[in-house]
Write a protein that holds these residues in place. Structure first.
Motif, PDB file in Angstrom:
ATOM      1  N   ASP A 169      10.169   9.921  -3.972  1.00 15.60           N
ATOM      2  CA  ASP A 169      10.023   8.523  -4.324  1.00 15.60           C
ATOM      3  C   ASP A 169      10.835   8.298  -5.138  1.00 15.60           C
ATOM      4  O   ASP A 169      11.171   8.794  -6.366  1.00 15.60           O
ATOM      5  CB  ASP A 169       8.490   8.445  -4.763  1.00 15.60           C
ATOM      6  CG  ASP A 169       7.438   8.602  -3.886  1.00 15.60           C
ATOM      7  OD1 ASP A 169       7.668   8.096  -2.699  1.00 15.60           O
ATOM      8  OD2 ASP A 169       6.365   8.859  -4.415  1.00 15.60           O
ATOM      9  N   ALA A 170      11.690   7.112  -4.931  1.00 17.45           N
ATOM     10  CA  ALA A 170      12.760   6.630  -5.794  1.00 17.45           C
ATOM     11  C   ALA A 170      12.105   6.360  -7.283  1.00 17.45           C
ATOM     12  O   ALA A 170      10.955   5.730  -7.154  1.00 17.45           O
ATOM     13  CB  ALA A 170      13.532   5.307  -5.147  1.00 17.45           C
ATOM     14  N   PRO A 171      12.861   6.023  -8.151  1.00 18.96           N
ATOM     15  CA  PRO A 171      12.284   5.540  -9.214  1.00 18.96           C
ATOM     16  C   PRO A 171      11.692   3.973  -9.065  1.00 18.96           C
ATOM     17  O   PRO A 171      12.264   3.115  -8.385  1.00 18.96           O
ATOM     18  CB  PRO A 171      13.535   5.399 -10.318  1.00 18.96           C
ATOM     19  CG  PRO A 171      14.477   6.343  -9.919  1.00 18.96           C
ATOM     20  CD  PRO A 171      14.249   6.818  -8.501  1.00 18.96           C
ATOM     21  N   SER A 172      10.470   3.549  -9.861  1.00 19.12           N
ATOM     22  CA  SER A 172       9.722   2.327  -9.744  1.00 19.12           C
ATOM     23  C   SER A 172       9.310   2.195  -8.302  1.00 19.12           C
ATOM     24  O   SER A 172       8.849   1.440  -7.915  1.00 19.12           O
ATOM     25  CB  SER A 172      10.613   1.302  -9.995  1.00 19.12           C
ATOM     26  OG  SER A 172      10.955   1.050 -11.214  1.00 19.12           O
ATOM     27  N   HIS A 173       9.068   3.557  -7.840  1.00 19.90           N
ATOM     28  CA  HIS A 173       8.470   3.356  -6.426  1.00 19.90           C
ATOM     29  C   HIS A 173       7.507   4.428  -6.253  1.00 19.90           C
ATOM     30  O   HIS A 173       7.650   5.630  -6.704  1.00 19.90           O
ATOM     31  CB  HIS A 173       9.516   3.267  -5.302  1.00 19.90           C
ATOM     32  CG  HIS A 173      10.493   2.390  -4.933  1.00 19.90           C
ATOM     33  ND1 HIS A 173      11.378   2.120  -5.790  1.00 19.90           N
ATOM     34  CD2 HIS A 173      10.418   1.388  -3.894  1.00 19.90           C
ATOM     35  CE1 HIS A 173      12.023   0.809  -5.554  1.00 19.90           C
ATOM     36  NE2 HIS A 173      11.674   0.755  -4.445  1.00 19.90           N
ATOM     37  N   GLY A 174       6.511   4.351  -5.408  1.00 18.37           N
ATOM     38  CA  GLY A 174       5.543   5.348  -4.998  1.00 18.37           C
ATOM     39  C   GLY A 174       5.083   6.042  -6.154  1.00 18.37           C
ATOM     40  O   GLY A 174       4.354   5.325  -6.962  1.00 18.37           O
ATOM     41  N   ASP A 175       4.872   7.413  -6.521  1.00 19.77           N
ATOM     42  CA  ASP A 175       4.416   7.814  -7.449  1.00 19.77           C
ATOM     43  C   ASP A 175       5.217   8.274  -8.859  1.00 19.77           C
ATOM     44  O   ASP A 175       5.095   9.061  -9.644  1.00 19.77           O
ATOM     45  CB  ASP A 175       3.577   9.396  -7.089  1.00 19.77           C
ATOM     46  CG  ASP A 175       2.571   9.111  -6.144  1.00 19.77           C
ATOM     47  OD1 ASP A 175       1.696   8.207  -6.454  1.00 19.77           O
ATOM     48  OD2 ASP A 175       2.646   9.986  -5.183  1.00 19.77           O
ATOM     49  N   SER A 176       6.676   7.905  -8.469  1.00 23.59           N
ATOM     50  CA  SER A 176       7.642   8.184  -9.505  1.00 23.59           C
ATOM     51  C   SER A 176       7.519   7.199 -10.804  1.00 23.59           C
ATOM     52  O   SER A 176       6.934   6.242 -10.627  1.00 23.59           O
ATOM     53  CB  SER A 176       8.994   8.148  -8.889  1.00 23.59           C
ATOM     54  OG  SER A 176       9.178   9.038  -8.032  1.00 23.59           O
TER      55      SER A 176
ATOM     56  N   PRO B 226       0.989  -1.074   0.017  1.00 21.71           N
ATOM     57  CA  PRO B 226       0.101   0.036  -0.033  1.00 21.71           C
ATOM     58  C   PRO B 226       0.923   1.371  -0.131  1.00 21.71           C
ATOM     59  O   PRO B 226       1.957   1.252   0.530  1.00 21.71           O
ATOM     60  CB  PRO B 226      -0.884  -0.311   1.264  1.00 21.71           C
ATOM     61  CG  PRO B 226       0.017  -1.088   2.272  1.00 21.71           C
ATOM     62  CD  PRO B 226       0.742  -1.744   1.281  1.00 21.71           C
ATOM     63  N   VAL B 227       0.618   2.134  -0.705  1.00 19.86           N
ATOM     64  CA  VAL B 227       1.205   3.609  -0.677  1.00 19.86           C
ATOM     65  C   VAL B 227       0.518   4.410  -0.364  1.00 19.86           C
ATOM     66  O   VAL B 227      -0.781   4.901  -0.739  1.00 19.86           O
ATOM     67  CB  VAL B 227       1.847   3.954  -2.182  1.00 19.86           C
ATOM     68  CG1 VAL B 227       2.364   5.346  -2.363  1.00 19.86           C
ATOM     69  CG2 VAL B 227       2.516   2.752  -2.925  1.00 19.86           C
ATOM     70  N   ARG B 228       0.750   4.984   1.126  1.00 15.24           N
ATOM     71  CA  ARG B 228      -0.474   6.047   1.691  1.00 15.24           C
ATOM     72  C   ARG B 228       0.413   7.411   1.553  1.00 15.24           C
ATOM     73  O   ARG B 228       1.537   7.536   1.962  1.00 15.24           O
ATOM     74  CB  ARG B 228      -0.501   5.661   3.056  1.00 15.24           C
ATOM     75  CG  ARG B 228      -1.254   4.329   3.290  1.00 15.24           C
ATOM     76  CD  ARG B 228      -1.577   4.002   4.679  1.00 15.24           C
ATOM     77  NE  ARG B 228      -2.014   2.712   4.830  1.00 15.24           N
ATOM     78  CZ  ARG B 228      -1.275   1.507   5.127  1.00 15.24           C
ATOM     79  NH1 ARG B 228       0.111   1.503   4.992  1.00 15.24           N
ATOM     80  NH2 ARG B 228      -1.951   0.271   5.182  1.00 15.24           N
ATOM     81  N   PRO B 229      -0.427   8.318   1.229  1.00 18.74           N
ATOM     82  CA  PRO B 229       0.234   9.743   1.216  1.00 18.74           C
ATOM     83  C   PRO B 229       0.486  10.110   2.763  1.00 18.74           C
ATOM     84  O   PRO B 229       0.091   9.654   3.732  1.00 18.74           O
ATOM     85  CB  PRO B 229      -0.812  10.529   0.630  1.00 18.74           C
ATOM     86  CG  PRO B 229      -2.272   9.804   0.947  1.00 18.74           C
ATOM     87  CD  PRO B 229      -1.796   8.390   0.952  1.00 18.74           C
ATOM     88  N   PHE B 230       1.185  11.470   2.700  1.00 19.49           N
ATOM     89  CA  PHE B 230       1.413  11.965   3.995  1.00 19.49           C
ATOM     90  C   PHE B 230      -0.005  12.468   4.602  1.00 19.49           C
ATOM     91  O   PHE B 230      -0.838  12.898   3.905  1.00 19.49           O
ATOM     92  CB  PHE B 230       2.261  13.210   3.762  1.00 19.49           C
ATOM     93  CG  PHE B 230       3.824  13.061   3.917  1.00 19.49           C
ATOM     94  CD1 PHE B 230       4.458  12.931   5.058  1.00 19.49           C
ATOM     95  CD2 PHE B 230       4.182  12.423   2.818  1.00 19.49           C
ATOM     96  CE1 PHE B 230       5.815  12.660   5.227  1.00 19.49           C
ATOM     97  CE2 PHE B 230       5.556  12.241   2.702  1.00 19.49           C
ATOM     98  CZ  PHE B 230       6.536  12.374   3.875  1.00 19.49           C
ATOM     99  N   ASP B 231      -0.134  12.702   5.977  1.00 18.64           N
ATOM    100  CA  ASP B 231      -1.485  13.007   6.288  1.00 18.64           C
ATOM    101  C   ASP B 231      -1.816  14.547   6.137  1.00 18.64           C
ATOM    102  O   ASP B 231      -2.710  14.915   5.958  1.00 18.64           O
ATOM    103  CB  ASP B 231      -1.426  12.869   8.003  1.00 18.64           C
ATOM    104  CG  ASP B 231      -0.353  13.460   8.645  1.00 18.64           C
ATOM    105  OD1 ASP B 231       0.760  13.725   8.094  1.00 18.64           O
ATOM    106  OD2 ASP B 231      -0.315  13.657  10.031  1.00 18.64           O
ATOM    107  N   VAL B 232      -0.766  15.249   6.035  1.00 18.26           N
ATOM    108  CA  VAL B 232      -0.899  16.783   5.550  1.00 18.26           C
ATOM    109  C   VAL B 232      -0.087  16.985   4.207  1.00 18.26           C
ATOM    110  O   VAL B 232       1.275  16.857   4.218  1.00 18.26           O
ATOM    111  CB  VAL B 232      -0.056  17.512   6.630  1.00 18.26           C
ATOM    112  CG1 VAL B 232      -0.122  19.337   6.108  1.00 18.26           C
ATOM    113  CG2 VAL B 232      -1.072  17.234   7.769  1.00 18.26           C
ATOM    114  N   PRO B 233      -0.701  17.029   2.997  1.00 14.49           N
ATOM    115  CA  PRO B 233      -0.116  17.144   1.867  1.00 14.49           C
ATOM    116  C   PRO B 233       0.921  18.441   1.824  1.00 14.49           C
ATOM    117  O   PRO B 233       0.600  19.266   2.253  1.00 14.49           O
ATOM    118  CB  PRO B 233      -1.197  17.315   1.025  1.00 14.49           C
ATOM    119  CG  PRO B 233      -2.409  16.996   1.534  1.00 14.49           C
ATOM    120  CD  PRO B 233      -2.371  17.284   2.847  1.00 14.49           C
TER     121      PRO B 233
END
Length: 284
Positions: free
Chosen positions: A91-98, A29-36
């Motif tokens: 986010d490193a390449p191939s990770h998260g939103d990158s 799971p990829v969860r964002p920060f609580d405060v963008p």
């Protein structure tokens, strides 16, 4: 059985499979920060690396580990901001939103962590500190050894050298030493660097230029990266300090209030932690 069969009938295929599996990024799971924060993109070798930023002041960069994402550092954001730092997570390449890295979607490479961090620092501004977790810690240390300038380095559950883990990997999947050596050679060709470049303790001992002081935080019961890696790193890195925890494991250590407080106090406790002085010192 797959590797045993391939090694008999098609050894090159066994080597290719070993490389692909080693470089496959685990899904989660990829969860964002609580405060963008302020979200933007930094181009790295024609690919987009997603970055998020909060606050003003000396910059603390946050780099996640293998299979991680920037939101894993959520517990660090507010304490660092309260201490007067600007927080920048990527986010490193191939990770998260990158974007996917050079090996394609779902596969990552350690050198791409290092390059992404370096390019983000070049784009955003001088580093007062870099905090890296797991493989991100190793990548941050390698970036420093490659020339990235930072006042401080914090390594949380960081790997000292990947080679010993390739032996564990070979034992788990049941392939031979010959295949292991061959897949590492293939990986060297792919990243255009020797695997010895990623042995942090060896390179730290051989460093000619002064290295920034490092704080290492590692759990005694970490089941993914051995605590002995931290012991090896602290013995090899000049001025390094080790803080050991017990019972936090490999990932929960990033959410522990005591660990966060220890890291922030370490950064605040230096004269350069004052915003007006830190940037000046880094640029000196």
């Amino acid at each position: 059985m797959t590797f045993r069969t391939l090694e008999k009938v098609a050894p090159p295929a066994a080597v290719r499979l070993a490389e692909r599996l080693w470089c496959t990024v685990p899904r989660g799971p990829v969860r964002p920060f609580d405060v963008p924060g302020e979200r933007f993109v930094v181009p790295v070798d024609g690919r987009s690396v997603v970055v998020e930023s909060w606050g003003e002041g000396p910059i603390v960069y946050l780099l996640h580990g293998w299979g991680g994402w920037r939101g894993q550092f959520a517990a660090f954001r507010q304490p660092l901001l309260d201490a007067g730092f600007r927080v920048v997570a990527l986010d490193a390449p191939s990770h998260g939103d990158s974007d996917a890295g050079s090996f394609g979607r779902g596969r990552g490479l350690l050198p791409e962590f290092t390059v992404a961090l370096t390019r983000v620092v070049e784009a955003v501004g001088p580093a007062h500190a870099v905090v890296g977790h797991s493989l991100g810690g190793a990548a941050a240390a390698i970036a420093v050894l490659d020339g990235l300038r930072t006042r401080h380095l914090v390594l949380v559950a960081a790997m000292a050298d990947a080679i010993p883990y390739t032996r564990d990997y070979a034992a788990t999947f049941g392939f031979s030493e010959r295949t292991r050596v061959a897949f590492l050679s293939r990986l060297e060709l792919r990243v255009k660097r020797r695997m010895t470049d990623f042995d942090v303790p060896v390179r730290a001992r051989a460093a000619v230029s002064p290295l920034p002081p490092a704080l290492l935080v590692h759990d005694l019961r970490d089941k993914e990266v051995r605590h002995s890696d931290a012991e090896t790193l602290v013995a090899a890195w000049p001025g390094a300090e080790l803080r050991s925890t017990e019972g936090l494991g490999h990932r929960r250590i990033l959410r522990d209030p005591g660990v966060v407080a220890e890291v922030v106090a370490h950064l605040v406790g230096t004269p350069a932690a004052r915003p007006e002085q830190a940037l000046e010192d880094v640029n000196a």
